[in-house]
Design a protein around this motif. Sequence first.
Motif, PDB file in Angstrom:
ATOM      1  N   SER A 140       0.842  -1.192   0.000  1.00 32.32           N
ATOM      2  CA  SER A 140       0.000   0.000   0.000  1.00 32.32           C
ATOM      3  C   SER A 140       0.880   1.246   0.000  1.00 32.32           C
ATOM      4  O   SER A 140       1.824   1.340   0.796  1.00 32.32           O
ATOM      5  N   PRO A 141       0.602   2.205  -0.857  1.00 29.06           N
ATOM      6  CA  PRO A 141       1.450   3.397  -0.888  1.00 29.06           C
ATOM      7  C   PRO A 141       1.236   4.336   0.293  1.00 29.06           C
ATOM      8  O   PRO A 141       2.074   5.211   0.551  1.00 29.06           O
ATOM      9  N   THR A 142       0.130   4.163   1.014  1.00 21.80           N
ATOM     10  CA  THR A 142      -0.205   5.137   2.062  1.00 21.80           C
ATOM     11  C   THR A 142      -0.413   4.540   3.444  1.00 21.80           C
ATOM     12  O   THR A 142      -0.163   5.204   4.449  1.00 21.80           O
ATOM     13  N   LEU A 143      -0.891   3.302   3.528  1.00 22.61           N
ATOM     14  CA  LEU A 143      -1.274   2.733   4.827  1.00 22.61           C
ATOM     15  C   LEU A 143      -0.367   1.576   5.217  1.00 22.61           C
ATOM     16  O   LEU A 143      -0.115   0.672   4.420  1.00 22.61           O
ATOM     17  N   LEU A 148      -4.263  -1.159   8.077  1.00 24.43           N
ATOM     18  CA  LEU A 148      -5.217  -1.838   7.206  1.00 24.43           C
ATOM     19  C   LEU A 148      -5.991  -2.918   7.952  1.00 24.43           C
ATOM     20  O   LEU A 148      -7.145  -3.208   7.634  1.00 24.43           O
ATOM     21  N   MET A 149      -5.344  -3.529   8.957  1.00 20.47           N
ATOM     22  CA  MET A 149      -5.963  -4.647   9.669  1.00 20.47           C
ATOM     23  C   MET A 149      -6.882  -4.216  10.795  1.00 20.47           C
ATOM     24  O   MET A 149      -7.564  -5.050  11.390  1.00 20.47           O
ATOM     25  N   GLU A 246       7.951   0.104   5.790  1.00 17.20           N
ATOM     26  CA  GLU A 246       8.857   1.245   5.650  1.00 17.20           C
ATOM     27  C   GLU A 246      10.085   0.881   4.814  1.00 17.20           C
ATOM     28  O   GLU A 246      10.487   1.621   3.913  1.00 17.20           O
ATOM     29  N   LEU A 247      10.660  -0.272   5.102  1.00 15.69           N
ATOM     30  CA  LEU A 247      11.904  -0.666   4.426  1.00 15.69           C
ATOM     31  C   LEU A 247      11.697  -0.965   2.949  1.00 15.69           C
ATOM     32  O   LEU A 247      12.626  -0.813   2.141  1.00 15.69           O
ATOM     33  N   LEU A 248      10.493  -1.389   2.579  1.00 14.34           N
ATOM     34  CA  LEU A 248      10.233  -1.797   1.201  1.00 14.34           C
ATOM     35  C   LEU A 248       9.755  -0.664   0.300  1.00 14.34           C
ATOM     36  O   LEU A 248       9.429  -0.892  -0.871  1.00 14.34           O
ATOM     37  N   PRO A 250      11.355   1.535  -1.420  1.00 24.84           N
ATOM     38  CA  PRO A 250      12.022   1.663  -2.723  1.00 24.84           C
ATOM     39  C   PRO A 250      11.491   0.705  -3.790  1.00 24.84           C
ATOM     40  O   PRO A 250      11.711   0.950  -4.987  1.00 24.84           O
ATOM     41  N   TRP A 251      10.811  -0.348  -3.394  1.00 24.47           N
ATOM     42  CA  TRP A 251      10.296  -1.324  -4.355  1.00 24.47           C
ATOM     43  C   TRP A 251       8.800  -1.127  -4.628  1.00 24.47           C
ATOM     44  O   TRP A 251       8.153  -2.002  -5.180  1.00 24.47           O
ATOM     45  N   GLN A 252       8.261   0.024  -4.223  1.00 20.88           N
ATOM     46  CA  GLN A 252       6.857   0.309  -4.464  1.00 20.88           C
ATOM     47  C   GLN A 252       6.524   0.134  -5.942  1.00 20.88           C
ATOM     48  O   GLN A 252       7.172   0.715  -6.817  1.00 20.88           O
ATOM     49  N   GLY A 253       5.534  -0.703  -6.228  1.00 22.25           N
ATOM     50  CA  GLY A 253       5.088  -0.912  -7.592  1.00 22.25           C
ATOM     51  C   GLY A 253       5.889  -1.916  -8.394  1.00 22.25           C
ATOM     52  O   GLY A 253       5.533  -2.208  -9.544  1.00 22.25           O
ATOM     53  N   ALA A 254       6.960  -2.457  -7.804  1.00 22.91           N
ATOM     54  CA  ALA A 254       7.794  -3.411  -8.529  1.00 22.91           C
ATOM     55  C   ALA A 254       7.057  -4.732  -8.712  1.00 22.91           C
ATOM     56  O   ALA A 254       6.240  -5.136  -7.882  1.00 22.91           O
ATOM     57  N   LYS A 255       7.368  -5.428  -9.803  1.00 18.31           N
ATOM     58  CA  LYS A 255       6.753  -6.712 -10.101  1.00 18.31           C
ATOM     59  C   LYS A 255       7.715  -7.855  -9.794  1.00 18.31           C
ATOM     60  O   LYS A 255       8.932  -7.658  -9.721  1.00 18.31           O
TER      61      LYS A 255
END
Length: 326
Positions: A140-143, A148-149, A246-248, A250-255
């Motif tokens: 999720s780009p924002t939450l 979410l849970m 938080e750590l991930l 940089p991979w936002q949107g990666a496949k």
Amino acid sequence: MAEAPETTMATVTHRRVRTNGISMHIAEKGEGPLVLLIHGFPEIWSTWMYQIDRLAEQGYHAVAPDMRGYGDSDCPRDLASYTVLHLVGDLIGLLDELKEQQALVVGHDWGAEVAWHLCLLRPDRVRALASLSVPFRPRSPTLKPLALMQRFGEGFYISQFQEPGRTERSFAKYDCLTVLKKFLLLNAPELLAAPPGVEIIDFLETPESLPPWIKEEELRYAAEQFEKSGFTGALNYYRAMDKNWELLAPWQGAKITVPTKFVTGDKDQGFQSFGTKDYIENGHFKRLVPDLDIVVIDGHHFIQLERAERVTDEILTFFANIRSSV
């Protein structure tokens, strides 16, 4: 080390390797292309006993580690040592220790989650992935995950797992064998959430008898491992979920570009909840994992145990196709 079930102990080799600053216990059998078998919660290496035997028979080097925090592997006390970067780093270090550039990978439950991120972060080290029960989900780009849970309420098992010590205290009311039996219960609700004021372990029933796909001696062996290690290491995987988010970034949107087969049970709580069935069937999953084959079979969450022969056949067929395509 507690004695494993006799049928497997006679043929599986056990040793420890140093990786990423910890000592990791691995069980292995066979020679040939490396297959890493990554377990989930609440499991240890022995959840893969059937697959280890079959893979070795078919000319593979099957290696099943106790993941960080589990069994005879080190269990760091610091929660900060359980991020997905640590877990992926453990597997990269294991590959280096085994002197293997790439592995065929199989993951179940949290092991599938770690395997997905191994493919995301280091696709150069993964030849192909067989993921069981847990699909790859976009970040999720924002939450953050725990935000979410919140919609599932305070009784939701992941929410209950967050407070350090809370779940450990509730688990301690039972012996480890009973805890494992409760989580293996076939008729658990679709959403693992307890009523207000009730701990999830108290809410889950203890089956009067075991299903035919698991033996008492196998569960006793796993329970002895948890008696030594405790459950904190395993629970810390859940407690690191927001930090992973938080750590991930940089991979936002990666496949995921690694060739993948996904196998799940149609009665798995995870498949029936969280919109997972629609996510898998509407094509969104495949857009994020373009080289993907999806197989839905009759079964529940612990599919590699319950439907061991069918699942292993799917894995072997998939890996054979990967090998022949090179």
